[in-house]
Each structure stands twice: as C-alpha cells, then as structure tokens.
Design a protein around this motif. Sequence first.
Motif, mmCIF file in Angstrom:
data_model
loop_
_atom_site.group_PDB
_atom_site.id
_atom_site.type_symbol
_atom_site.label_atom_id
_atom_site.label_comp_id
_atom_site.label_asym_id
_atom_site.label_seq_id
_atom_site.Cartn_x
_atom_site.Cartn_y
_atom_site.Cartn_z
ATOM 1 N N THR A 34 0.853 -1.191 0.000
ATOM 2 C CA THR A 34 0.000 0.000 0.000
ATOM 3 C C THR A 34 0.887 1.238 0.000
ATOM 4 O OG1 THR A 34 -0.126 0.125 2.420
ATOM 5 C CG2 THR A 34 -1.825 -1.166 1.310
ATOM 6 N N ASP A 89 2.717 7.995 -5.403
ATOM 7 C CA ASP A 89 2.213 7.454 -6.670
ATOM 8 C C ASP A 89 1.680 6.037 -6.464
ATOM 9 O OD1 ASP A 89 1.724 6.631 -9.247
ATOM 10 O OD2 ASP A 89 3.699 7.172 -10.029
ATOM 11 N N ALA A 90 0.396 5.848 -6.751
ATOM 12 C CA ALA A 90 -0.244 4.554 -6.527
ATOM 13 C C ALA A 90 0.272 3.471 -7.459
ATOM 14 C CB ALA A 90 -1.763 4.688 -6.685
ATOM 15 N N THR A 91 0.969 3.854 -8.539
ATOM 16 C CA THR A 91 1.509 2.838 -9.450
ATOM 17 C C THR A 91 2.640 2.037 -8.801
ATOM 18 O OG1 THR A 91 3.081 4.382 -10.455
ATOM 19 C CG2 THR A 91 0.906 4.209 -11.474
ATOM 20 N N LEU A 92 3.116 2.489 -7.649
ATOM 21 C CA LEU A 92 4.135 1.728 -6.928
ATOM 22 C C LEU A 92 3.576 0.435 -6.335
ATOM 23 C CD1 LEU A 92 6.140 4.466 -4.966
ATOM 24 C CD2 LEU A 92 7.005 2.985 -6.779
ATOM 25 N N ILE A 93 2.264 0.390 -6.137
ATOM 26 C CA ILE A 93 1.652 -0.804 -5.554
ATOM 27 C C ILE A 93 1.914 -1.998 -6.459
ATOM 28 C CG2 ILE A 93 -0.523 -1.891 -4.874
ATOM 29 C CD1 ILE A 93 -1.561 0.895 -4.151
ATOM 30 N N GLN A 120 4.899 -3.210 -7.012
ATOM 31 C CA GLN A 120 6.267 -3.164 -7.528
ATOM 32 C C GLN A 120 7.228 -3.907 -6.604
ATOM 33 O OE1 GLN A 120 7.232 -1.616 -10.580
ATOM 34 N NE2 GLN A 120 4.998 -1.677 -10.764
#
Length: 337
Positions: free
Chosen positions: A68, A74-78, A80
């Motif tokens: 989370t 940046d939510a695109t890290l979820i 990764q």
Amino acid sequence: MKAIRLTELHQPVALTDVDQPVAGSGDVLIKLKAAALNHRDVFVQKGLYPGIAVPVVLGSDGAGVVETVGESVDATLIGQEVIINPGLDWGEDPRFYQPSFRILGMPDDGTFAEYIAIPAKYVYAKPAHLSFIEAAAVPLVGLTAWRALMTKAALKPGEKVLITGIGGGAALFALQFAVAAGAEVWVTSGSEDKIERAVALGAKGGVNYKDPDWHRNLMKATGGGKVGYFDVTIDSASGPDFAKLMDTSAPGGRIAVFGGTTGNITNVVPSKVFFKQLNIFGTTMGSDLEFANMVAFVNQHQLKPVVDEVFALADAEQALRKIDSGKQFGKIVLAIE
C-alpha cells in the motif's frame, strides 16, 4: 505481524508478534520477502553501538513488494518489487551525513519483519536479474563498497586494487565492482579457501594475512618490490597491519577505510605517508545519489551478490551467531514468507 525484536541487550532474539506498521503520508508499506544481516545487527545486540534504545526490530537490508502507499505517493508503486536504501536522511552535503542521519534497524524499526513502512524516496526498483534473496543482500554493503571505491578512492579503469579481509559482504562487493570497472584486484584473507573463492570471482591473486610478512609476499607476487603496487586499497580491518598498507601502496596511492575489526591503527610511519604522497580516506555508507548510482551499476553489469547461507526469519538468532563467528563468505539472508 511477525518480527525479530531485540528487547534486551546481550540476550538472544526471538520471533514475536508486533503491530503491523501503516503507510503514513509520503510512505510505502512493503511486504518483505527477504532481509540480510550485517555485523551492525550483532553490534546492536551486544550494546556496541551508539544511541541504542530497545525494544527495536533489527535489520537494515530488505527486499519485497509494495503493498500500500500513503497520501501523496504514486499509486503505481503498488505491486512493484523493490529494495530499500537503509541510510535515512543523509542530507544535502555529499561529503558527510547530517546529524539526523540514521540507519534502519536502530533507532528506527528495521527489516527483520513481515512488513515495513518507509518513506517512498528510499525505495528503488529491484534489479530484475536478482531474486529477492539476492536483492536483500545488496543495499548496506553495496553502498558502503561503492562510496569507498568509486567516490572516495575514485577508481579508474586499469588501476590496481587491494582489498583486505575478503569474505565479508562489503569487501566482496568492492571486489565485484572493481573487476567490473576493469581493475586488477588482489585480496588478503586469513583463509586460503576464501582467497581461492575470490580468485574465482575475478581477483588476480591474494595472500594470507596470518603470515607476518604478508605485505612482502604480496609485493613479490605483484612485482611491486620496495616501491609499492596498489593505486587503491579498500580496508575494513585497520589495526596494527594498517601500517603495512603504506608499503603495498604505490606512490600517490589512495586508501579508503570503513572498518576497524582488528583494532586501532598503530605503527604508521608518517614519512611513508608524505613521501609517497598517499591519500587516506575515512568512509561509511553513502548518499541517496550514491545508492542510485550503485544500483544502476549492479543493473548495468548484471552483478549478483555472494550469498553464504539463507535462514528462516524464525532462525534469526542462529543467523546472528554465524555472522558473529566471521566464518561466512558473503551475505547471510533471512527468507520471509
């Protein structure tokens, strides 16, 4: 969540239940897959580290998956796969860290746990060619070796490098970095087996430092004679034998030191330092930029850290005792599932 928590100095650690952290503003919550040990963890356990405050979750190195993110991240890290820079709040001056600088695992809770929340700026994409176990072995020792070799000593291709005490994580990374950068590398060790294994990793040769004349043996092997041979020396031992590095260094040589496993530096002859125009640098850890450059180099050259043994998280005390013995060749890693 489960974590390895040090609750009392000079006592064994054990797996225990602690509250799972939450990603605050600017943070990410990482589900850890692996965490690597460092001698620092043993020093903290033994009370041999400044500013110790218990209880604390040990561990500086970790790799895992972002689960989370907090506000403004940046939510695109979820989802990764990432590794963590364990050096927090270095500051703006590349020459030296600011007073608030600290390392994960003391005083901040560290990576010997199922989860960790950390500011997103300390999270980097896991090199794709590395497993989680391998990736967890990179951060602290990789950064330490990179700053010593590339920043402080400013290694250039074709130079000759001596790395003392081969077998520890930082020394092995210094070897791998130097070989990848096109240097000729020699090593010292108290173990013939470790020297042979270093040669298999790209070292040209090595000598056993248990021989009182190891520095003369090294000069015979390299052809350095009485002048000296090495442009760069990476040392983590210090102690009385540090003086012998004056003899093995070439005129204008650079020596970077980041450890003191054999005690205080003694017996140095000042004239050998100034007549040979030697440069001696103290160094430890590194800046955020150095961490990014180190990871880029690992990616560029597809380097893989040497992993000695993998333990389960629950067996962290056994892993600590192994690293304390000094018998490992490479990193000791905890698998977290």
